[in-house]
Design a protein around this motif. Structure first.
Motif, mmCIF file in Angstrom:
data_model
loop_
_atom_site.group_PDB
_atom_site.id
_atom_site.type_symbol
_atom_site.label_atom_id
_atom_site.label_comp_id
_atom_site.label_asym_id
_atom_site.label_seq_id
_atom_site.Cartn_x
_atom_site.Cartn_y
_atom_site.Cartn_z
ATOM 1 N N THR A 177 0.832 -1.203 0.000
ATOM 2 C CA THR A 177 0.000 0.000 0.000
ATOM 3 C C THR A 177 0.868 1.254 0.000
ATOM 4 O OG1 THR A 177 -1.760 -1.159 1.194
ATOM 5 C CG2 THR A 177 -1.813 1.243 1.222
ATOM 6 N N THR A 195 -10.821 -5.264 6.054
ATOM 7 C CA THR A 195 -11.364 -4.185 6.876
ATOM 8 C C THR A 195 -10.302 -3.493 7.718
ATOM 9 O OG1 THR A 195 -11.957 -5.794 8.593
ATOM 10 C CG2 THR A 195 -13.660 -5.201 6.979
ATOM 11 N N THR A 196 -9.163 -4.141 7.941
ATOM 12 C CA THR A 196 -8.087 -3.529 8.724
ATOM 13 C C THR A 196 -6.954 -3.010 7.848
ATOM 14 O OG1 THR A 196 -6.979 -5.668 9.029
ATOM 15 C CG2 THR A 196 -8.569 -4.981 10.728
ATOM 16 N N GLN A 197 -7.095 -3.085 6.528
ATOM 17 C CA GLN A 197 -6.036 -2.590 5.659
ATOM 18 C C GLN A 197 -6.000 -1.061 5.699
ATOM 19 O OE1 GLN A 197 -6.527 -2.653 1.307
ATOM 20 N NE2 GLN A 197 -8.601 -3.449 1.594
ATOM 21 N N PRO A 198 -4.883 -0.456 5.298
ATOM 22 C CA PRO A 198 -4.788 1.009 5.289
ATOM 23 C C PRO A 198 -5.897 1.650 4.461
ATOM 24 C CG PRO A 198 -2.619 0.042 5.014
ATOM 25 C CD PRO A 198 -3.598 -1.095 4.940
ATOM 26 N N GLU A 199 -6.167 2.895 4.755
ATOM 27 C CA GLU A 199 -7.302 3.608 4.186
ATOM 28 C C GLU A 199 -7.284 3.635 2.663
ATOM 29 O OE1 GLU A 199 -10.881 5.497 4.103
ATOM 30 O OE2 GLU A 199 -9.848 4.641 5.845
ATOM 31 N N ALA A 200 -6.088 3.617 2.065
ATOM 32 C CA ALA A 200 -5.996 3.693 0.597
ATOM 33 C C ALA A 200 -6.622 2.482 -0.085
ATOM 34 C CB ALA A 200 -4.541 3.850 0.168
ATOM 35 N N LYS A 201 -6.701 1.357 0.606
ATOM 36 C CA LYS A 201 -7.401 0.151 0.133
ATOM 37 C C LYS A 201 -6.872 -0.333 -1.221
ATOM 38 C CE LYS A 201 -11.624 1.008 2.781
ATOM 39 N NZ LYS A 201 -11.219 0.071 3.836
ATOM 40 N N ASN A 416 -14.654 -2.638 0.639
ATOM 41 C CA ASN A 416 -13.460 -3.058 1.379
ATOM 42 C C ASN A 416 -12.486 -3.876 0.541
ATOM 43 O OD1 ASN A 416 -14.277 -1.953 3.910
ATOM 44 N ND2 ASN A 416 -15.712 -3.648 4.138
#
Length: 444
Positions: A177, A195-201, A416
């Motif tokens: 990421t 669901t716990t990945q960084p906001e940039a997805k 997500n």
């Protein structure tokens, strides 16, 4: 032909002979390990020769540039000069206990790529397409990070297929990421990875979540087996523990009395645990993990006289490592996420390309992942001053909006990065039982 690598060595070579024979993308493979018997290349399976590593240049030597300041959109602009390839990384285990899954998944990705080429052409924006394979150690976070670091160092890398295992995937999502490289895994099913990945997805998956697989297991245990008592056992690894948590939760919601146990990866003697389980005589034993532990536990239970149902997930559902290892013990075992249920079209394409049949759970998911990745790259690739430019933020968005009718069914992603679907059929989860040395579908 095989090759031997020390742990300190990382060799990369292009399987030119294979792809000149079958007209598929060039593949670059590198692996680390002590045992040359664990690794079989696609070229070897197809009867091709593997070129000497001395004849091949390193992908790191390319003159292409990663322009972090060029286009905006959540990811860097990858500039690919004329004569340089577009590279997609494959992060998969090629050695150790998960090697069969890794090589099968790699080959599945190549099947998907060949299908894409047949339908869309040999190149994207005038550039060849190559895959670079790194042995990521499956659940070993340190090895997965080393593999990821090697891949992101390649200037023309635009996307990743994989990793295979939950532990390795969890470790490298932040790294990819941060580098702005989209990932599509065909197998990493830990429920909270998305669901716990960084906001940039930048992470997506074509496989189902453990939450869905555990629900399928529990529903069958309660509604079909009539289970009132169960042992749920995991191997302490991210995948196994997460899936076991889900199965236990769903069983207990249904009123089943659950005893929870854990084993350690690498253990081989389960006689004491098996004896205790046989004495308690639960209606079902659910093991979440991988082989060889799954197969060894099933054998120990049989030796201890346990007569209930052995159930497990996709991590154990293997023809070679579970059924063929002891067909008598395997008989009657139940699995969610079974191997062996491939479309006729996929099986034919796989056999034509690789020279063998697929026999692990996820090669079709990787074929679908490769097709989606290539379609998205083709959609966003632009030309600028003779270079091809791929904005990986735009690539991420193209993957997010994908609509693909694949080998595993209709695929789209939610916000997500999870595969959209509610039912087992929509998510591609197959429930099966071992009958007569083969996986047989249990109709749901």
């Amino acid at each position: 032909m095989s090759f031997t690598l020390s742990i300190a060595q990382w060799w990369r070579f292009r399987l030119v002979t294979l792809f000149s024979l079958v007209g598929i993308l060039a593949l670059v493979a590198s692996a680390c390990g002590d045992d040359d018997d664990d690794v079989g290349t696609a070229a070897e399976k197809a009867g091709g020769d593997v070129p000497s590593t001395e004849d091949v240049g390193d992908a790191d030597e390319t003159s292409a540039e990663r322009d972090d300041d060029e286009p905006t959109g959540g990811g860097p602009g990858i500039r690919i000069p004329e004569g340089e390839p577009i590279i997609i990384g494959l992060s998969l285990p090629l050695t150790g206990g998960a090697a069969a899954r890794g090589t099968n998944s790699r080959d599945g990705a190549l099947v998907g790529a060949e299908l894409w080429k047949q339908e869309n052409g040999e190149q994207i924006a005038g550039r060849d397409i190559e895959f670079v394979v790194e042995d990521d150690g499956c659940s070993d976070a340190a090895t997965a990070i080393v593999a990821a670091e090697r891949l992101v160092d390649i200037p023309t890398l635009v996307g990743i297929l994989g990793p295979l295992c939950d532990g390795g995937t969890q470790a490298v999502i932040p790294l990819y990421t941060e580098s702005g490289i989209p990932m599509i895994s065909g197998s990493a099913s830990q429920t909270d990875l998305t669901t716990t990945q960084p906001e940039a997805k930048f992470f997506f998956r074509t496989v189902f979540k453990n939450a869905a697989e555990g629900l399928v297991q529990a529903t069958y245990a309660v509604e079909t087996l009539g289970a009132e008592t169960a042992y749920v056992i995991d191997d302490t690894e991210a995948y196994g523990e997460d899936l076991a948590n889900t199965a236990q939760e769903e069983l207990e919601v249904a009123g089943v009395t659950v005893t929870r146990e854990q084993i350690a990866i690498g253990d081989t003697d389960f006689s004491a645990l098996a004896s205790r389980i046989a004495d308690d005589n639960p209606d079902v034993v659910v093991f979440e993990g991988f082989n060889p532990e799954g197969q060894l536990l099933a054998t120990a239970l049989d030796d201890a006289g346990y007569e209930g149902v052995f159930m497990s997930g996709d991590g154990v559902a293997e023809q070679g490592n579970f059924i063929d290892a002891n067909p008598e013990v395997a008989e009657g075992a139940v699995f969610a996420g079974c191997a062996g249920f491939y479309t006729d079209d996929f099986t034919q394409r796989f056999n034509d390309l690789i020279g063998a049949d697929p026999d692990t759970p996820f090669p079709q998911n990787y074929a679908d992942a490769a097709y989606i990745m290539l379609t998205a790259i083709n959609e966003v690739a632009t030309e600028d001053g003779g270079d091809v430019v791929i904005n990986t933020g735009e690539l991420r968005d193209a993957i997010s909006g994908a609509q693909h009718d694949g080998f595993t069914g209709a695929i789209a992603f939610d916000e997500n990065g999870d595969r959209v679907g509610e039912t087992a059929e929509e998510l591609g989860i197959v429930l099966c039982e071992v009958q007569g040395n083969a996986f047989v579908v249990i109709e749901q």
